[in-house]
Design a protein around this motif. Structure first.
Motif, mmCIF file in Angstrom:
data_model
loop_
_atom_site.group_PDB
_atom_site.id
_atom_site.type_symbol
_atom_site.label_atom_id
_atom_site.label_comp_id
_atom_site.label_asym_id
_atom_site.label_seq_id
_atom_site.Cartn_x
_atom_site.Cartn_y
_atom_site.Cartn_z
ATOM 1 N N LEU A 286 49.555 44.485 45.504
ATOM 2 C CA LEU A 286 48.479 44.152 46.452
ATOM 3 C C LEU A 286 47.630 43.006 45.917
ATOM 4 N N SER A 287 47.328 43.046 44.616
ATOM 5 C CA SER A 287 46.565 41.967 43.983
ATOM 6 C C SER A 287 47.299 40.639 44.111
ATOM 7 N N ASP A 288 48.623 40.673 43.909
ATOM 8 C CA ASP A 288 49.423 39.447 44.013
ATOM 9 C C ASP A 288 49.463 38.917 45.437
ATOM 10 N N PHE A 289 49.226 39.780 46.406
ATOM 11 C CA PHE A 289 49.188 39.374 47.810
ATOM 12 C C PHE A 289 47.832 38.783 48.177
ATOM 13 N N ILE A 290 46.768 39.386 47.653
ATOM 14 C CA ILE A 290 45.412 39.020 48.059
ATOM 15 C C ILE A 290 44.881 37.804 47.297
ATOM 16 N N MET A 318 39.118 39.870 40.958
ATOM 17 C CA MET A 318 39.535 39.666 39.567
ATOM 18 C C MET A 318 39.051 40.811 38.685
ATOM 19 N N GLN A 319 37.832 41.271 38.922
ATOM 20 C CA GLN A 319 37.309 42.393 38.136
ATOM 21 C C GLN A 319 38.147 43.644 38.352
ATOM 22 N N LEU A 320 38.572 43.865 39.602
ATOM 23 C CA LEU A 320 39.385 45.039 39.917
ATOM 24 C C LEU A 320 40.798 44.904 39.350
ATOM 25 N N SER A 321 41.343 43.693 39.372
ATOM 26 C CA SER A 321 42.713 43.474 38.908
ATOM 27 C C SER A 321 42.799 43.417 37.394
ATOM 28 N N LEU A 325 46.325 40.298 36.303
ATOM 29 C CA LEU A 325 46.524 38.883 36.622
ATOM 30 C C LEU A 325 47.466 38.263 35.600
ATOM 31 N N ASP A 326 48.417 37.456 36.086
ATOM 32 C CA ASP A 326 49.320 36.798 35.145
ATOM 33 C C ASP A 326 48.838 35.379 34.863
ATOM 34 N N GLU A 327 49.522 34.724 33.939
ATOM 35 C CA GLU A 327 49.085 33.389 33.487
ATOM 36 C C GLU A 327 49.078 32.377 34.622
#
Length: 627
Positions: A286-290, A318-321, A325-327
């Motif tokens: 979901l993070s990668d989608f949003i 970002m705080q939630l993920s 998060l990847d590079e």
């Protein structure tokens, strides 16, 4: 209030008594005249007034609840004629606002009956111009806020039409700007704009319904948290594309606000075991989608105020993920932050040039001032985003910061606003605090700015600067050692200023005291401790910056626990002051110290009682205030 209730009652029954005259308080009203000349208008006005009173008075409305709710329910259930559509819609609005005002416990008994009416109404076909649709969407959301998790059983009824409204396509007509064809110019529901050689007509009623629905989806996700999880897979694909819905700003704004709420819902559901068959990989998906969608939308966003909202939403995501998060994502975010800084600086420069034009006037000056204030909010959100990245990735973020620093460092210039300088200082404070030894290479560039800004005219800039000096004192080691003397001088200026403890300056004062304590702790051999430590003790306790207060008072407690000779003073002469500080901290409960620190302080005081001479103790306690 009673008069409003009477209006509702009599407007309901007056048509049965066409010649009636009734008493409301001391006044007699001829209802046949009143309601022949606008019965429905009176009812709608009364409902609007009641809703406003309930919304304003909140819990104080409880004493009127039993008097008005029966009438509100009667209108909701009986105003079924087409001519009464707006009246019924207003009753929904009023009931939902009253419910929110009085709270779940008071509203619970009536809520079920109201919800059953709304559910029945939800399944009824309505005309496109029926105001009940929009009012019902908003009423559902308010009822959700009132009932909280108790609203979950109704979500299966609420969500299908809500999603349908959120997925409405804009009703757009495009013609040539030079065409003689008119786009229904007499239709008030159509807004016409000209872009280049095209004339575009947009039906605003569709967009307003879409915006309302999007806001409601955000509201449900925010209120229900993990309870909203079952609908994320439908809502996310609906709202994410709307981050670039340029036909209607409110639709974009709702979509932006919803992004962190969807992520939070998913994360909490997984953490609490309420997401069957899903794990952290779902949150990552979901993070990668949003997040990439937010970054892309930010790059194309034309409105400065919306850019600020997008940065705020991105920061929450970002705080939630966190480390999910990847590079590549961090790279994309950093690049976009750079673009935001450049674009904002360009806009400010263009405005500055505009002020030099011959036709520039005071009205335009006010407008440009407001726009520049919006730019400061953008910079503030840039600082928040960088702070989150620094706290999440620490030293591994420094290669990205190295590329950004050429844009951050100029923000420290004297030609910049106080807010820009504060933000730039806070970014370095985060680097120094989170990256520690890896941040030492930046000291030569940034610490001189901290020293200079410690005596800045702006109190917020001073606070950020002296906080940074404290961080550097704690983590700077030998790199900071040559600067201790100058830092002490700057901190002394802040602490000894005649208006240091004025309301506008007190936060800078508290942070300066905290920084002084860190110099006492970490650079004792580089100062005249016999002078500096008593001066520091004389400033304690600090009370306004609650975060720094807990740090400082824990630090003092640790020094006393290990019987620090210079803190206790020759022949324990500073002990009365220390006991006084402890007593005042303890009197403030959890405000000025953590639970652990207060427990340790009590243990220290008990030890004093057992080990110190009674006369000395009596003398010490005699200096305390009676409480």
């Amino acid at each position: 209030m009673e008069l409003l209730a009477n209006y509702l009652f009599f407007s309901r029954y007056a048509s049965r008594f066409p010649c009636a005259t009734v008493c409301t308080g001391r006044k007699y009203v001829n209802l046949s005249c009143c309601f022949q000349n606008g019965k429905q208008m009176v009812q709608e006005g009364a409902l609007t007034a009641l809703a406003s009173v309930a919304d304003s008075s909140q819990d104080h409305f409880k004493k009127y609840y039993d008097a008005v709710m029966p009438y509100l329910k009667a209108i909701l259930m009986n105003a079924t004629d087409k001519s009464n559509r707006m009246l019924r819609a207003k009753s929904m609005e009023c009931i939902s606002l009253v419910g929110m005002a009085v709270g779940k416990d008071k509203f619970r008994d009536d809520a079920k009956q109201v919800m059953e009416v709304l559910m029945a109404l939800q399944g009824t076909p309505m005309e496109t111009d029926d105001p009940i649709t929009s009012y019902m969407l908003q009423a559902w959301a308010r009822l959700c806020k009132c009932l909280g998790q108790d609203f979950l059983p109704y979500m299966h009824v609420v969500m299908p039409p809500l999603l349908q409204s959120a997925q409405l396509k804009p009703d757009v007509t495009i013609t040539s700007a030079e065409s003689d064809d008119e786009i229904e110019s007499d239709d008030d529901s159509i807004e016409t704009i000209t872009l280049g050689d095209k004339r575009i007509g947009i039906r605003t009623s569709v967009l307003e319904e879409k915006a309302t629905a999007c806001n409601m989806l955000c509201c449900y996700a925010d209120e229900l948290k993990e309870g909203f999880f079952p609908w994320i897979d439908q809502v996310a694909p609906t709202l994410v594309p709307l981050l670039k819905f340029y036909f209607h700003e409110e639709v974009r704004r709702a979509a932006v606000a919803a992004m962190p709420e969807l992520l939070r819902s998913a994360k909490l559901a997984v953490e609490k075991g309420q997401a069957p068959g899903r794990d952290e990989s779902y949150v990552k998906q979901l993070s990668d989608f949003i997040i990439p969608a937010l970054v892309e939308a930010l790059h194309k966003e034309p409105e400065t105020e919306m850019c600020s909202s997008m940065l705020d939403s991105l920061n929450e995501c970002m705080q939630l993920s966190g480390c999910l998060l990847d590079e590549n994502q961090v790279r994309a975010i950093s690049d976009e932050i750079k673009n935001v800084i450049i674009a904002s600086a360009t806009r400010k420069r263009d405005r500055s040039e505009r002020t030099k034009a011959e036709d520039f006037d005071a009205d335009e000056g006010e407008l440009l001032k407001e726009e520049n204030e919006q730019e400061e909010e953008v910079f503030d959100q840039v600082g928040e985003c960088l702070g989150t990245l620094i706290k999440t990735f620490k030293a591994s973020f420094l290669p990205f910061f190295d590329e950004l620093s050429v844009y951050v460092t100029p923000m420290l210039g004297k030609d910049k606003t106080a807010e820009e300088r504060r933000i730039a200082i806070c970014i370095f404070d985060d680097i120094a605090e989170q990256c520690r030894e890896s941040a030492l290479k930046y000291y030569d560039t940034y610490v001189p700015f901290l020293l200079e800004a410690s005596n800045d005219d702006n109190s917020d800039v001073r606070q950020a600067a002296v906080y940074g000096l404290g961080v550097c004192a704690e983590f700077g080691g030998l790199t900071f050692r040559p600067l201790v003397g100058e830092a002490l001088s700057k901190l002394n200026n802040v602490i000894r200023h005649p208006e240091a403890q004025h309301a506008d300056n007190i936060m800078a004062y508290d942070n300066a005291v905290s920084a002084l304590g860190k110099i006492c702790q970490f650079h004792r051999d580089g100062i005249d401790a016999a002078q500096v430590i008593p001066a520091w003790l004389g400033c304690l306790p600090i009370k306004d910056d609650k975060i720094e207060a807990k740090v400082v008072h824990d630090q003092l407690c640790s020094m006393v626990e290990r019987s620090d000779a210079q803190v206790l003073g020759p022949h324990s002469q500073y002990l009365p002051k220390i006991v006084s500080i402890f007593a005042e901290v303890l009197c403030n409960g959890k405000e000025l110290a953590t639970d652990e620190t207060t427990t340790r302080m009590i243990s220290v005081l008990k030890r004093f009682q057992q080990t110190l001479p009674p006369d000395f103790l009596a003398s010490t306690f005699s200096t305390l205030q009676p409480q």
